[in-house]
Design an enzyme around this catalytic site. Sequence first.
Site, mmCIF file in Angstrom:
data_model
loop_
_atom_site.group_PDB
_atom_site.id
_atom_site.type_symbol
_atom_site.label_atom_id
_atom_site.label_comp_id
_atom_site.label_asym_id
_atom_site.label_seq_id
_atom_site.Cartn_x
_atom_site.Cartn_y
_atom_site.Cartn_z
ATOM 1 C CG ASP A 82 -0.612 0.059 2.410
ATOM 2 O OD1 ASP A 82 0.624 -0.237 2.688
ATOM 3 O OD2 ASP A 82 -1.300 0.026 3.532
ATOM 4 C CB SER A 141 -7.167 -3.094 17.390
ATOM 5 O OG SER A 141 -5.931 -3.162 17.512
ATOM 6 C CB SER A 142 -4.482 1.157 15.637
ATOM 7 O OG SER A 142 -3.717 0.717 14.744
ATOM 8 C CD GLU A 201 -1.997 3.981 12.934
ATOM 9 O OE1 GLU A 201 -0.917 3.833 13.433
ATOM 10 O OE2 GLU A 201 -2.830 3.603 13.604
ATOM 11 C CG ASP A 249 -4.209 -1.099 8.338
ATOM 12 O OD1 ASP A 249 -4.189 -2.098 7.170
ATOM 13 O OD2 ASP A 249 -3.300 -1.083 8.960
HETATM 14 C C1 GLA Z 1 0.082 -2.418 8.386
HETATM 15 C C2 GLA Z 1 -0.022 -0.974 7.809
HETATM 16 C C3 GLA Z 1 -0.656 -1.160 6.381
HETATM 17 C C4 GLA Z 1 0.126 -2.016 5.687
HETATM 18 C C5 GLA Z 1 0.357 -3.231 6.336
HETATM 19 C C6 GLA Z 1 1.184 -4.192 5.491
HETATM 20 O O1 GLA Z 1 -1.275 -3.128 8.819
HETATM 21 O O2 GLA Z 1 -0.998 -0.172 8.809
HETATM 22 O O3 GLA Z 1 -0.736 0.137 5.916
HETATM 23 O O4 GLA Z 1 1.271 -1.385 5.241
HETATM 24 O O5 GLA Z 1 1.117 -3.038 7.595
HETATM 25 O O6 GLA Z 1 0.577 -4.946 4.231
#
Ligand code: GLA
Length: 372
Positions: free
Chosen positions: A21, A111-112, A144, A156
């Site tokens: 991502d 969860s965050s 974040e 996420d």
């Molecule tokens: C965490 C990050 C996401 C992504 C994943 C790995 O969940 O928050 O943005 O990079 O790791 O795919």
Amino acid sequence: MIKEVTAQAPGRINIIGEHTDYNLGFVLPAAINKFTTVTLRPSEDPNLCTITALDLGETATFDLRDPKPMEPGWVNYIMGVAAELQKSGAQFPGFTASFSGTIPIGGGMSSSAALECSVAVGLNTLFDLQLPMDTMMYAAQMAEHNFVGTKCGIMDMFASMHGKTKQAMLLDCRSMEYEYFPIDLGDYQLLLLNTNVSHSLAGSAYNERRAACEKGAAIVQQKFPEVTSLRDVTLSMLEACKDVLDPLVAQRCRYVVAENDRVLAATRALSTGDHVQLGKLLYETHAGLQHEYEVSCPELDFLVAFTQQRPQVLGARMMGGGFGGCTLNIVHKAAVTELIDEASAAYREAFGRDLTPYEVDIAEGAKVLSVS
Ligand code: GLA
């Protein structure tokens, strides 16, 4: 005048597309039926926010005029969202919030992001901010980056906001275009096995991996000016740059380039109902995360290897950022109980701790549950 809002946002799984991502590549996540729920009210003091983590039995306060990362760390998720919404132009006074959830912390199910998205959606309704969904999603991501310290991608928050029942989402993290993909695995189902470990490396290693990818893309760009991120890079470009790329950076980049291809291959497999192929892709992703990207850990590797000798499992891989959390498995429905029993016993014997299985359903994205 609204007195109280309760909002909920889900965690997520990711079928495939890990660490792609933030390289502006492809991901295939889905929201799940595990949630964070927050109840918000305007506070009496126009600047003071009072936040209660019901599951921890802890309360903390912060001043909305001077938001700065603080202890306890969980406050930063809420403070960060409030501060980032204000940066984007939204204006609102102090509030109280109390939250609880069913998403295991450190399980790699975000969860965050669920907490951040529930707060964003809740504040939007409480103070009638009329914010577009994207503004809330990016505020959660920036919370974040700027308050928690993880330079995460958008997957996420995107999944938590846009989830739809029984559908995964193919998201192009460069154009932010997306497409829903029905997840129907026939006689097979998804099963998560939580290692119940969360290694402390996770935060710093994540940012290091991101930096390595950006470094790699910048070097490839010198030879191929059309490149703006690893999304534009091919394996042959990496090969052409091998004399100027640090070998470890090249290794990280190779994983990301191959993973983007695997996401697209996985959507083709899903469209044609080729679950065997989908499973193979999951194993390939795990191998890449374990050996090239190096974000796995012995507990995750053990659980993936355990399934590899079992024909009832089509594929398995670590899920999420890495260094702990869950494996995602595609398991024959008739073999789920047996697999859980056998994997639990083997895992306990190898590591002296219990794993936790989850049979999650694919659920709706963030929403307001009640307003009064
Ligand atoms: C965490 C990050 C996401 C992504 C994943 C790995 O969940 O928050 O943005 O990079 O790791 O795919």
